[in-house]
Motif scaffolding. Structure first.
Motif, mmCIF file in Angstrom:
data_model
loop_
_atom_site.group_PDB
_atom_site.id
_atom_site.type_symbol
_atom_site.label_atom_id
_atom_site.label_comp_id
_atom_site.label_asym_id
_atom_site.label_seq_id
_atom_site.Cartn_x
_atom_site.Cartn_y
_atom_site.Cartn_z
ATOM 1 N N TRP A 430 0.960 -1.108 -0.171
ATOM 2 C CA TRP A 430 -0.121 0.118 -0.035
ATOM 3 C C TRP A 430 0.783 1.237 0.077
ATOM 4 C CZ3 TRP A 430 -4.605 -0.616 -1.536
ATOM 5 C CH2 TRP A 430 -5.267 -1.624 -1.222
ATOM 6 N N LYS A 431 2.300 1.049 0.045
ATOM 7 C CA LYS A 431 3.093 2.228 0.097
ATOM 8 C C LYS A 431 2.939 2.788 -1.327
ATOM 9 C CE LYS A 431 7.508 1.489 -0.989
ATOM 10 N NZ LYS A 431 7.989 2.374 -1.728
ATOM 11 N N ASP A 432 2.711 4.195 -1.430
ATOM 12 C CA ASP A 432 2.762 4.897 -2.926
ATOM 13 C C ASP A 432 1.329 4.576 -3.345
ATOM 14 O OD1 ASP A 432 5.381 5.532 -2.695
ATOM 15 O OD2 ASP A 432 6.066 4.014 -3.734
ATOM 16 N N LYS A 433 0.491 3.861 -2.446
ATOM 17 C CA LYS A 433 -0.944 3.897 -3.000
ATOM 18 C C LYS A 433 -2.049 4.671 -2.312
ATOM 19 C CE LYS A 433 -0.634 -0.800 -5.428
ATOM 20 N NZ LYS A 433 0.908 -1.034 -5.017
ATOM 21 N N ARG A 434 -1.575 4.556 -0.794
ATOM 22 C CA ARG A 434 -2.480 5.185 0.031
ATOM 23 C C ARG A 434 -1.695 5.757 1.279
ATOM 24 N NH1 ARG A 434 -7.771 1.337 1.768
ATOM 25 N NH2 ARG A 434 -8.494 1.056 -0.502
ATOM 26 N N TYR A 435 -0.431 5.649 1.160
ATOM 27 C CA TYR A 435 0.116 6.457 1.925
ATOM 28 C C TYR A 435 1.738 6.440 1.697
ATOM 29 C CZ TYR A 435 0.709 1.672 3.919
ATOM 30 O OH TYR A 435 0.886 0.305 4.062
ATOM 31 N N GLU A 436 2.526 7.517 2.215
ATOM 32 C CA GLU A 436 4.066 7.377 2.128
ATOM 33 C C GLU A 436 4.504 6.687 3.244
ATOM 34 O OE1 GLU A 436 7.144 7.704 0.221
ATOM 35 O OE2 GLU A 436 6.204 9.099 -0.472
ATOM 36 N N LEU A 437 5.281 5.605 3.032
ATOM 37 C CA LEU A 437 5.800 4.969 4.173
ATOM 38 C C LEU A 437 7.465 5.360 4.291
ATOM 39 C CD1 LEU A 437 5.358 2.247 6.064
ATOM 40 C CD2 LEU A 437 6.384 0.866 4.078
ATOM 41 N N LYS A 456 -6.928 10.849 -1.030
ATOM 42 C CA LYS A 456 -7.870 10.175 -1.755
ATOM 43 C C LYS A 456 -8.886 10.803 -2.613
ATOM 44 C CE LYS A 456 -11.856 6.943 -0.155
ATOM 45 N NZ LYS A 456 -12.374 6.523 0.974
ATOM 46 N N ASP A 457 -9.246 11.979 -2.373
ATOM 47 C CA ASP A 457 -10.246 12.495 -3.294
ATOM 48 C C ASP A 457 -10.377 13.858 -3.045
ATOM 49 O OD1 ASP A 457 -12.143 12.838 -5.299
ATOM 50 O OD2 ASP A 457 -13.709 11.317 -4.461
ATOM 51 N N ARG A 458 -11.284 14.590 -3.754
ATOM 52 C CA ARG A 458 -11.360 16.230 -3.273
ATOM 53 C C ARG A 458 -12.954 16.269 -3.318
ATOM 54 N NH1 ARG A 458 -7.153 19.527 -3.866
ATOM 55 N NH2 ARG A 458 -5.378 18.714 -4.744
ATOM 56 N N ASN A 459 -13.499 17.199 -2.357
ATOM 57 C CA ASN A 459 -14.803 17.350 -1.908
ATOM 58 C C ASN A 459 -15.222 18.589 -2.972
ATOM 59 O OD1 ASN A 459 -13.617 20.008 -0.816
ATOM 60 N ND2 ASN A 459 -13.821 19.550 1.181
ATOM 61 N N ASP A 460 -16.568 18.994 -2.751
ATOM 62 C CA ASP A 460 -17.257 19.901 -3.622
ATOM 63 C C ASP A 460 -16.435 21.290 -3.519
ATOM 64 O OD1 ASP A 460 -19.180 17.965 -3.696
ATOM 65 O OD2 ASP A 460 -20.554 18.774 -2.309
ATOM 66 N N LYS A 461 -15.739 21.554 -2.478
ATOM 67 C CA LYS A 461 -14.994 22.682 -2.624
ATOM 68 C C LYS A 461 -13.756 22.627 -3.267
ATOM 69 C CE LYS A 461 -17.239 24.670 1.543
ATOM 70 N NZ LYS A 461 -16.911 25.225 3.060
ATOM 71 N N GLY A 462 -13.356 21.412 -3.714
ATOM 72 C CA GLY A 462 -11.942 21.246 -4.176
ATOM 73 C C GLY A 462 -10.930 21.112 -3.219
ATOM 74 N N ASP A 463 -11.229 20.997 -1.985
ATOM 75 C CA ASP A 463 -10.224 20.610 -0.995
ATOM 76 C C ASP A 463 -9.881 19.201 -1.040
ATOM 77 O OD1 ASP A 463 -10.074 23.429 -0.093
ATOM 78 O OD2 ASP A 463 -12.052 22.947 1.178
ATOM 79 N N PRO A 464 -8.707 18.836 -0.840
ATOM 80 C CA PRO A 464 -8.356 17.418 -0.767
ATOM 81 C C PRO A 464 -8.914 16.691 0.464
ATOM 82 C CG PRO A 464 -6.336 18.741 -0.046
ATOM 83 C CD PRO A 464 -7.604 19.901 -0.323
ATOM 84 N N VAL A 465 -9.356 15.386 0.378
ATOM 85 C CA VAL A 465 -9.698 14.426 1.277
ATOM 86 C C VAL A 465 -8.824 13.426 1.313
ATOM 87 C CG1 VAL A 465 -11.376 12.850 1.943
ATOM 88 C CG2 VAL A 465 -12.229 15.253 0.836
ATOM 89 N N PHE A 466 -8.288 13.205 2.589
ATOM 90 C CA PHE A 466 -7.058 12.339 2.686
ATOM 91 C C PHE A 466 -7.538 10.852 3.084
ATOM 92 C CE2 PHE A 466 -5.204 16.346 2.828
ATOM 93 C CZ PHE A 466 -4.041 16.231 2.212
#
Length: 896
Positions: A430-437, A456-466
């Protein structure tokens, strides 16, 4: 016949229903029971008369309950009153009110018509004379068989617990004593005035007060003699240990003292001369250096270390806190630079040598082709690309945050090598996929990793979702659990909830956690320093390469190439090493191949077994322990009886006077004047007992007081310092305070030792009654370090007379030895001999203040016996040898 070590559970006369209550009192054997001494005795051959007013001393009276009432006050709170009158009340006799607050079960025990024996102090409450929360015993339960134990005699009153009354406990002790026919008396002939069994019978059920005192003397001597045997044998072992001289000719010391801006005091010269004689001896030094705050102990210690270094060996100083260790390191570097002496620092977070270089600058070793060598060394520092950055203020689950996470197997299930492969494969997958190890280590029953979650994604405001920590851990745990159970043909949970996840708050924090994770197998002794461990991952380390290191072929290649083992590459050539508890661990002790002198600062902050770990070498190093908490002479006969003692009873010239004032109303007299004083350029400490406010404790909290003082003193600058602040932030706060950029430091007791700011001339201590006398004296020692008069203001938060008397002692004197004696008298000796400070369990019956003469008698007898027969191997000394072993076992049990 019942023996000392017979379990109480094996004695038929003790009902099974009493086994658990007795265990709650830690009474498991006959000896435990018979040495569960009464805390006091009541002479029930004659009772006190009913008092007519308040009493300073407790009274013991017998009477009858004539009325009871349950009353409410202050919302849901209740108090239970019982009217208590003399059995044959005269015309002048007044009833007493027995009162209990919020103790509902009492009303089920007390009833009208009962004859009760009551013990306590009387206080006037309105028009009524009351005894609040009295000790009591119902006297008329009709137990004919027990009449001779509970009435018309001197009756023992024991420490008790739920499920076992005084009457039951007396009966159990009496029955066991009656069935015990013989008992060894472990005292030398000149101290014996009766047998041990006779003394035990008399301490529990004396026929007279004279017999009680004789029995107590015998048992106190027995307890003290056991302590003194341990002390005498410890001293004999020190004298017989193989040692070596560690004293140079003194040219370094002479040059050092000649360049000081002030001459040493007479007391310092005397202590240096005593230490010098010890260092020149073939026997290991074992010396205590005690002196008041500011008496110059560090100068004496540094002088001893220079003598040791000049002889060609290393010297180490162990301090109780990182702040104090770093302060010693900086001072030593400054003072010793002209002499060319190298100094190194070793704490849990910092590893430096004089000059500021990082110790152990190991790198990933590569062969000629550029590929990693078979035996991989972890890099000492993380690459710059993964250094800490403050892209936003860090707190739990913040963007771009880095986390150190640990989770354990359920019920400490051991992971097989194949199972550990599965876990490490999953972490890397999962390194380099979901987290930096940044680092990972799979231990036999737990896992460590250092990660930074990805977007992981971005919300409606364009802010990153981790990716959340919960989501990441759930994925890792569920996948690995399924594969491990399939591999091992088992079912059920494999993992516990994560036991520790921590936001990395600074560069130093990141480095500290990285080192902790990649060194864990060696620091935890899962593998030896010569072995590799294949379930550790870090940047630049390929798993296959790390695993190859465990093969015998690769170990031979590693030995042939001369490469050091992982986590063991910190060779230190420093002549003086300064550190904290980190010096206790094997990785640090490997840095001391030529250790000749160990100095332990603020020794009461370390446990006996911790100190022993550092000095248990062959040949044994010389040991100097220091304390700024002066020790009463009565304690030097016991806890420190195996040490030679040097005392610094003079203060260096140029120290300012400290005026100590007590505010019994808990308020500062003139806050505006305090602000003006600070505006003139001075600095101050404001000390609080806790960090945060509590609903259950009405005490001043540092975080709250910081907000109040910051507003009141603006534009003067305040800062907050406490134990939960990250180490590098603590350093920065203290640096600003030392540099005069901060006017007021609002702090907890983290400033108790190791803070030296001559311009800080005021200390305000909130809720001063919450601190011990010795601790208050230590805190006060942080001011008065310059030439100006300093002021210590004690703000009391109580009306309790005992607590206020303690604070008056501090306001009355600045003599540390007088304060230590007063502290011993106020607190009592019970816990002062606790293992954390001295290595002895608490006394059961002896009182160091009352029984000093008996302690000296026991010391003389033990010294005489051990001097003639250090190993107690002579036939006539076998009973003493057994007694010494028993006393040592009690010590180890107490440590555990």
């Amino acid at each position: 016949m019942i023996a000392d070590d017979t379990p109480l559970a094996d004695i038929a006369i003790i009902p099974a229903s009493l086994h658990k209550p007795l265990e709650r009192l830690e009474l498991r054997t006959v000896n435990d029971l018979l040495t569960h001494y009464p805390r006091r005795h009541e002479d029930r051959t004659q009772f006190d008369r009913f008092p007519s007013g308040e009493t300073e001393m407790p009274v013991c009276v017998r009477g009858v309950i004539t009325k009871t009432a349950l009353k409410r006050f202050g919302g849901n709170r209740k108090m239970f009153d019982a009217t208590f009158e003399e059995i044959e009340a005269g015309a002048l006799s007044s009833p007493l009110i027995l009162r209990w607050y919020n103790m509902h079960y009492i009303q089920k025990l007390i009833a009208v018509g009962q004859t009760v024996i009551v013990y306590g102090r009387t206080r006037l409450r309105g028009r009524n004379l009351c005894i609040e929360h009295p000790e009591f015993e119902i006297a008329d339960e009709g137990e004919t068989a027990g009449e001779n134990l509970n009435m018309n005699r001197i009756v023992p009153i024991y420490p008790a617990t739920e499920g076992i009354t005084q009457r039951i406990l007396r009966r159990v002790v009496f029955d066991v004593l009656s069935d015990t026919k013989r008992m060894e008396t472990p005292l030398p002939e000149e101290l014996i005035d009766s047998s041990r069994l006779e003394a035990l019978k008399a301490i529990h059920f004396p026929n007279s007060l004279e017999q009680l005192e004789t029995a107590r003397r015998h048992l106190v001597l027995t307890e003290f003699f056991g302590i003194q045997l341990i002390v005498a044998q410890r001293r004999a072992r020190t004298l017989s240990a193989s040692g070596a001289p560690h004293c140079g000719p003194g040219k370094l010391l002479d040059g050092f003292l000649a360049n000081l801006p002030f001459p040493p005091t007479g007391a310092q010269k005397r202590a240096i001369a005593e230490i010098r004689r010890d260092l020149a001896s073939d026997h290991p030094m074992n010396r205590l250096l005690q002196g008041d705050v500011g008496s110059g102990k560090t100068l004496v210690a540094l002088s001893a270390m220079l003598l040791a270094v000049e002889s060609g060996c290393q010297a180490a100083l162990m301090a109780p806190t990182q702040i104090l260790a770093e302060q010693h390191y900086l001072n030593f570097c400054r003072l010793l630079e002209p002499l060319g002496i190298s100094v190194a620092l070793r704490t849990g977070a910092r590893k430096e040598e004089s000059g500021g270089s990082i110790m152990g600058s190991s790198r990933v070793s590569r062969d000629e082709s550029g590929a990693p060598a078979l035996f991989v060394e972890y890099p000492n520092d993380l690459p710059e690309a993964i250094s800490y950055s403050r892209r936003s203020l860090p707190h739990f689950e913040r963007p771009w945050a880095k986390y150190a996470i640990s989770f354990s197997t359920r019920n400490r299930r051991k992971l097989t090598p194949e199972a550990r492969d599965i876990v490490l494969d999953c972490l890397i997958h999962w390194k380099d996929k979901r987290y930096e190890l940044y680092a990972a280590c799979v231990m036999p029953d737990h896992v460590h990793l250092l990660i930074e979650p990805f977007v992981k994604d971005r919300n409606d405001k364009g802010d990153p979702v981790f990716y959340s920590i919960a989501e990441i851990l759930h994925t890792i745990k569920s996948l690995t659990a399924h594969q491990i159970n399939k591999l091992e043909r088992m079912t059920g949970s494999v993992w516990q909830e994560e036991s520790f996840d921590r936001l990395v708050r600074s560069e130093r924090d990141l480095q500290e956690k990285y080192h902790y994770i990649v060194q864990n197998p060696w620091e935890s002794d899962v593998v030896t320093s010569e072995e590799g461990y294949q379930w550790v991952w870090f940047p630049g380390c390929e798993k296959a390469v790390a695993r190859a290191a465990t093969s015998s072929a690769s170990r031979r290649l590693q030995q042939a190439s001369g490469l050091p083992s992982p986590a063991r590459s910190h060779a230190v050539s420093a002549q003086i090493l300064i550190g904290t508890h980190a010096l206790l661990y094997d990785s640090a002790q490997n840095d001391l191949p030529g250790l000749g002198l160990v100095v332990i600062d603020e020794q009461h902050k370390f446990g006996v077994l911790q100190r022993a770990k550092l000095i248990s070498r062959n040949p044994a190093p010389d040991v100097l322990v220091m304390t700024a908490t002066p020790i009463p002479r009565t304690l030097t006969l016991t806890a420190y009886g195996d040490l030679d003692v040097s005392i610094l009873d003079e203060l260096p010239p140029g120290r300012g006077r400290i005026r100590t004032e007590l505010r019994e109303n808990g308020k500062l007299r003139d806050p505006d004047k305090f602000k003006e004083y600070l505006a003139s350029g001075r600095q101050a400490y404001i000390v609080c007992p806790v960090i945060d406010e509590s609903e259950t404790k009405e005490v001043k909290a540092a975080a709250v007081e910081f907000e109040k003082w910051s507003k009141f003193l603006a534009p003067l600058k305040c800062e907050l310092l406490h134990g939960r602040i990250a180490p590098d932030e603590k350093d920065a706060i203290m640096r600003r305070f030392r540099d005069g950029k901060t006017n007021v430091l609002v702090a907890t007791t983290v400033i108790e030792v190791g803070i030296d700011v001559p311009n800080a001339t005021v200390m305000i201590i909130e809720n001063a009654e919450k601190f011990g006398l010795a601790q208050l004296h230590q805190l006060r020692g942080r001011i008065g370090r310059g030439s100006n008069t300093s002021y210590c203001i004690l703000l009391a938060g109580t009306a309790d007379e005992t607590a206020l008397e303690k604070l008056r002692v501090l306001a009355r004197t600045s003599d540390g030895f007088e304060i230590a004696e007063a502290d011993l008298e106020l607190r009592g000796p019970g816990d002062i001999l606790g293992t954390a400070q001295s290595g002895f369990p608490p006394l059961k019956i002896g009182n160091i203040l009352r029984d000093g003469d008996l302690m000296r008698l026991a010391r003389e007898a033990a010294s005489r016996i051990v001097s003639a027969d250090p190993k107690l191997s002579a036939p006539e000394n076998q009973r003493f040898r057994l007694f010494s072993v028993e006393s040592s076992h009690k010590l180890l049990s107490h440590v555990s």
